[in-house]
Design an enzyme around this catalytic site. Sequence first.
Site, PDB file in Angstrom:
ATOM      1  N   VAL A   1       1.489   6.067  14.174  1.00 24.07           N
ATOM      2  CA  VAL A   1       0.764   5.006  13.468  1.00 24.07           C
ATOM      3  C   VAL A   1       1.460   3.660  13.709  1.00 24.07           C
ATOM      4  O   VAL A   1       0.803   2.629  13.882  1.00 24.07           O
ATOM      5  CB  VAL A   1       0.638   5.322  11.953  1.00 24.07           C
ATOM      6  N   GLY A   2       2.791   3.674  13.768  1.00 25.46           N
ATOM      7  CA  GLY A   2       3.535   2.440  14.031  1.00 25.46           C
ATOM      8  C   GLY A   2       3.111   1.779  15.338  1.00 25.46           C
ATOM      9  O   GLY A   2       2.978   0.554  15.428  1.00 25.46           O
TER      10      GLY A   2
ATOM     11  N   GLU B   1       9.992  15.679  15.838  1.00 33.06           N
ATOM     12  CA  GLU B   1      10.319  15.499  14.426  1.00 33.06           C
ATOM     13  C   GLU B   1       9.488  16.494  13.627  1.00 33.06           C
ATOM     14  O   GLU B   1       8.248  16.442  13.648  1.00 33.06           O
ATOM     15  CB  GLU B   1       9.991  14.070  13.976  1.00 33.06           C
TER      16      GLU B   1
ATOM     17  N   LYS C   1       0.841  -1.193   0.000  1.00 38.13           N
ATOM     18  CA  LYS C   1       0.000   0.000   0.000  1.00 38.13           C
ATOM     19  C   LYS C   1       0.879   1.247   0.000  1.00 38.13           C
ATOM     20  O   LYS C   1       1.563   1.534   0.975  1.00 38.13           O
ATOM     21  CB  LYS C   1      -0.903   0.033   1.240  1.00 38.13           C
TER      22      LYS C   1
ATOM     23  N   GLY D   1       6.679   4.585   8.500  1.00 41.34           N
ATOM     24  CA  GLY D   1       5.834   5.763   8.649  1.00 41.34           C
ATOM     25  C   GLY D   1       6.049   6.388  10.010  1.00 41.34           C
ATOM     26  O   GLY D   1       7.100   6.223  10.631  1.00 41.34           O
ATOM     27  N   SER D   2       5.030   7.071  10.486  1.00 44.81           N
ATOM     28  CA  SER D   2       5.175   7.815  11.737  1.00 44.81           C
ATOM     29  C   SER D   2       5.171   6.867  12.942  1.00 44.81           C
ATOM     30  O   SER D   2       4.578   5.789  12.903  1.00 44.81           O
ATOM     31  CB  SER D   2       4.034   8.813  11.869  1.00 44.81           C
ATOM     32  N   THR D   3       5.803   7.320  14.003  1.00 44.55           N
ATOM     33  CA  THR D   3       5.854   6.528  15.238  1.00 44.55           C
ATOM     34  C   THR D   3       4.441   6.323  15.783  1.00 44.55           C
ATOM     35  O   THR D   3       4.103   5.236  16.262  1.00 44.55           O
ATOM     36  CB  THR D   3       6.771   7.224  16.257  1.00 44.55           C
TER      37      THR D   3
ATOM     38  N   GLU E   1       9.720   0.857  10.689  1.00 41.04           N
ATOM     39  CA  GLU E   1      10.713   1.911  10.431  1.00 41.04           C
ATOM     40  C   GLU E   1       9.994   3.220  10.686  1.00 41.04           C
ATOM     41  O   GLU E   1       9.105   3.605   9.913  1.00 41.04           O
ATOM     42  CB  GLU E   1      11.212   1.853   8.978  1.00 41.04           C
TER      43      GLU E   1
ATOM     44  N   CYS F   1      13.433  10.658   7.274  1.00 40.31           N
ATOM     45  CA  CYS F   1      13.483  10.105   8.634  1.00 40.31           C
ATOM     46  C   CYS F   1      14.896  10.181   9.203  1.00 40.31           C
ATOM     47  O   CYS F   1      15.078  10.201  10.412  1.00 40.31           O
ATOM     48  CB  CYS F   1      12.985   8.674   8.627  1.00 40.31           C
TER      49      CYS F   1
HETATM   50  P1  NAD Z   1       2.103   7.926   8.324  1.00 42.07           P
HETATM   51  O1  NAD Z   1       2.359   7.104   9.519  1.00 42.07           O
HETATM   52  O2  NAD Z   1       1.045   8.954   8.414  1.00 42.07           O
HETATM   53  O3  NAD Z   1       1.701   7.004   7.087  1.00 42.07           O
HETATM   54  C1  NAD Z   1       2.540   5.987   6.612  1.00 42.07           C
HETATM   55  C2  NAD Z   1       1.695   4.957   5.870  1.00 42.07           C
HETATM   56  O4  NAD Z   1       0.815   4.346   6.804  1.00 42.07           O
HETATM   57  C3  NAD Z   1       0.810   5.546   4.772  1.00 42.07           C
HETATM   58  O5  NAD Z   1       0.757   4.653   3.679  1.00 42.07           O
HETATM   59  C4  NAD Z   1      -0.535   5.629   5.456  1.00 42.07           C
HETATM   60  O6  NAD Z   1      -1.626   5.564   4.554  1.00 42.07           O
HETATM   61  C5  NAD Z   1      -0.517   4.378   6.331  1.00 42.07           C
HETATM   62  N1  NAD Z   1      -1.413   4.418   7.483  1.00 42.07           N
HETATM   63  C6  NAD Z   1      -1.927   5.508   8.104  1.00 42.07           C
HETATM   64  N2  NAD Z   1      -2.724   5.125   9.115  1.00 42.07           N
HETATM   65  C7  NAD Z   1      -2.718   3.770   9.139  1.00 42.07           C
HETATM   66  C8  NAD Z   1      -3.326   2.787   9.964  1.00 42.07           C
HETATM   67  N3  NAD Z   1      -4.113   3.125  10.966  1.00 42.07           N
HETATM   68  N4  NAD Z   1      -3.072   1.485   9.722  1.00 42.07           N
HETATM   69  C9  NAD Z   1      -2.239   1.120   8.721  1.00 42.07           C
HETATM   70  N5  NAD Z   1      -1.649   2.005   7.884  1.00 42.07           N
HETATM   71  C10 NAD Z   1      -1.872   3.308   8.105  1.00 42.07           C
HETATM   72  O7  NAD Z   1       3.511   8.546   7.901  1.00 42.07           O
HETATM   73  P2  NAD Z   1       3.823   9.563   6.722  1.00 42.07           P
HETATM   74  O8  NAD Z   1       3.330  10.907   7.159  1.00 42.07           O
HETATM   75  O9  NAD Z   1       3.375   9.006   5.406  1.00 42.07           O
HETATM   76  O10 NAD Z   1       5.419   9.515   6.703  1.00 42.07           O
HETATM   77  C11 NAD Z   1       6.198  10.295   7.528  1.00 42.07           C
HETATM   78  C12 NAD Z   1       6.740   9.513   8.704  1.00 42.07           C
HETATM   79  O11 NAD Z   1       7.420   8.345   8.249  1.00 42.07           O
HETATM   80  C13 NAD Z   1       7.779  10.280   9.491  1.00 42.07           C
HETATM   81  O12 NAD Z   1       7.559  10.114  10.869  1.00 42.07           O
HETATM   82  C14 NAD Z   1       9.090   9.626   9.088  1.00 42.07           C
HETATM   83  O13 NAD Z   1      10.118   9.759  10.019  1.00 42.07           O
HETATM   84  C15 NAD Z   1       8.681   8.212   8.897  1.00 42.07           C
HETATM   85  N6  NAD Z   1       9.632   7.510   8.044  1.00 42.07           N
HETATM   86  C16 NAD Z   1      10.480   6.580   8.601  1.00 42.07           C
HETATM   87  C17 NAD Z   1      11.440   5.934   7.811  1.00 42.07           C
HETATM   88  C18 NAD Z   1      12.387   4.915   8.400  1.00 42.07           C
HETATM   89  O14 NAD Z   1      12.964   4.149   7.642  1.00 42.07           O
HETATM   90  N7  NAD Z   1      12.575   4.857   9.704  1.00 42.07           N
HETATM   91  C19 NAD Z   1      11.518   6.219   6.460  1.00 42.07           C
HETATM   92  C20 NAD Z   1      10.659   7.156   5.936  1.00 42.07           C
HETATM   93  C21 NAD Z   1       9.707   7.786   6.729  1.00 42.07           C
END
Ligand code: NAD
Length: 450
Positions: free
Chosen positions: A209-210, A353, A152, A205-207, A227, A261
Amino acid sequence: MTEVLSPVTEEVVASVPAASMEETDAAIARAHEAFPAWKAMSPGDRGRLLRRFASIVDDHIEELARLEVRNSGHTIGNARWEAGNVRDVLAYYSAAPERLLGHQIPVPGGMNVTFHEPLGVVGVIVPWNFPMPIAGWGFAPALAAGNTVVLKPAEVTPLTAMRLAELALAAGIPEGVFTVLPGKGSVVGERFVTHPLVRKVCFTGSTEVGKRIMAGCADQVKRLTLELGGKSANIVFADADLEKAAAAAPSAAFDNAGQDCCARSRILVQRPVFDRFLELLETSVTAFRCTDPADSDAEMGPLISAAQRESVASYVDGADVAFRGSAPSGKGFWFPPTVLLAHDENDRHWREEIFGPVVSVLPFDDEAAAVELANDTEYGLSGSIWTSDLGRAIRVSRGVETGNLSVNSNSSVRYWTPFGGVKQSGLGRELGPDAVAAFTEVKNIFFSSE
Ligand code: NAD
């Protein structure tokens, strides 16, 4: 349908369907059906298909790069690197299937033999900041290990991942083995977490949502790689090559408009050279080229969206601005490279961040204080140390709590070396030689000789 905007022109560049829950279930079911044949394929044949996929990506580097410039506003130089990274990661892991070896362990009364077995369907969830590489870091080792993948992309940046899925089919990767399913996180992403046939979730993605995903995966003890965010330290000691450190600092903080990130968004400078370093930094920041990302000499483009720009601006409003670079005005989600002076480690812009072209600077007195400041964060993804003293480089790099660190450099990622975070920056490692094993389970079989 989701309208995809150009961050440069603010115009709609594509309309993309958003998968429903039923469509997500159907894609997972197709991936599950495709799994037995993909798993059973000989390692040589699986590797050959991945090599062909890499070769077709190589033929389309320029097309993919230009698509990313249009969709994400990445500079053309970065976008070419990103498409090339997908090719390289595929080529690297195409050699892995034949190398997934087990052990033969002599035991009393027989022997044990271990096998690395693929998990089944893997759900890969990708953020918007590096749509191509992060997709590849998930799908390439997962496919090499014999899993099938449903991926996705982020809602705002689905175009290059969708094109990669077409290229995979053109390379002969069988239907259902690699599916890209654009849609909402709350629908497609959450379904990866709850669907029992998805055996691993690979989330970047974000911490925030993670953490939700980790809690959701607990219900089925689902395998998980995370990540997440970062707030990495760039530590400059008085004995460093200050010119080199200051020249490198802007790209470490502002590359991809700071939406990285690994951004070194906190600069720690030893007090005796603080003023001198700031002078040098001002020269390199004001020379940093923030312009139309399609220009071949652009170093930084716009932010991804109006909402992101608003969020970034909220950190600068009321903060102590040391100096700023320039950015275009008018259409586009532009934000100039900005350097903030932190007064202490409690400043909001020092702690959180920002995910934009904003870097905070703070002085420190000695090695111990530098390590303490660097570690005073919930994150631990990357970072840098600048010093000419090898002993100090060793001591400080062992002391900083982080997954990746560079000495006298700001580079973070090489696909044949491991990448990932500690503390709330993540769980598990991607890339490098061990990533394939993370998409397998070890089966241990005892053969009796009696
Ligand atoms: P985000 O967490 O908002 O979204 C990331 C992904 O998760 C998107 O595809 C989104 O649609 C999906 N998502 C959102 N809610 C969800 C849920 N409830 N269940 C499952 N999936 C869901 O993050 P973002 O704003 O797209 O990206 C920015 C963040 O990503 C920053 O915090 C950045 O540091 C982090 N990031 C980390 C790395 C790494 O390797 N550590 C790399 C790139 C980005």
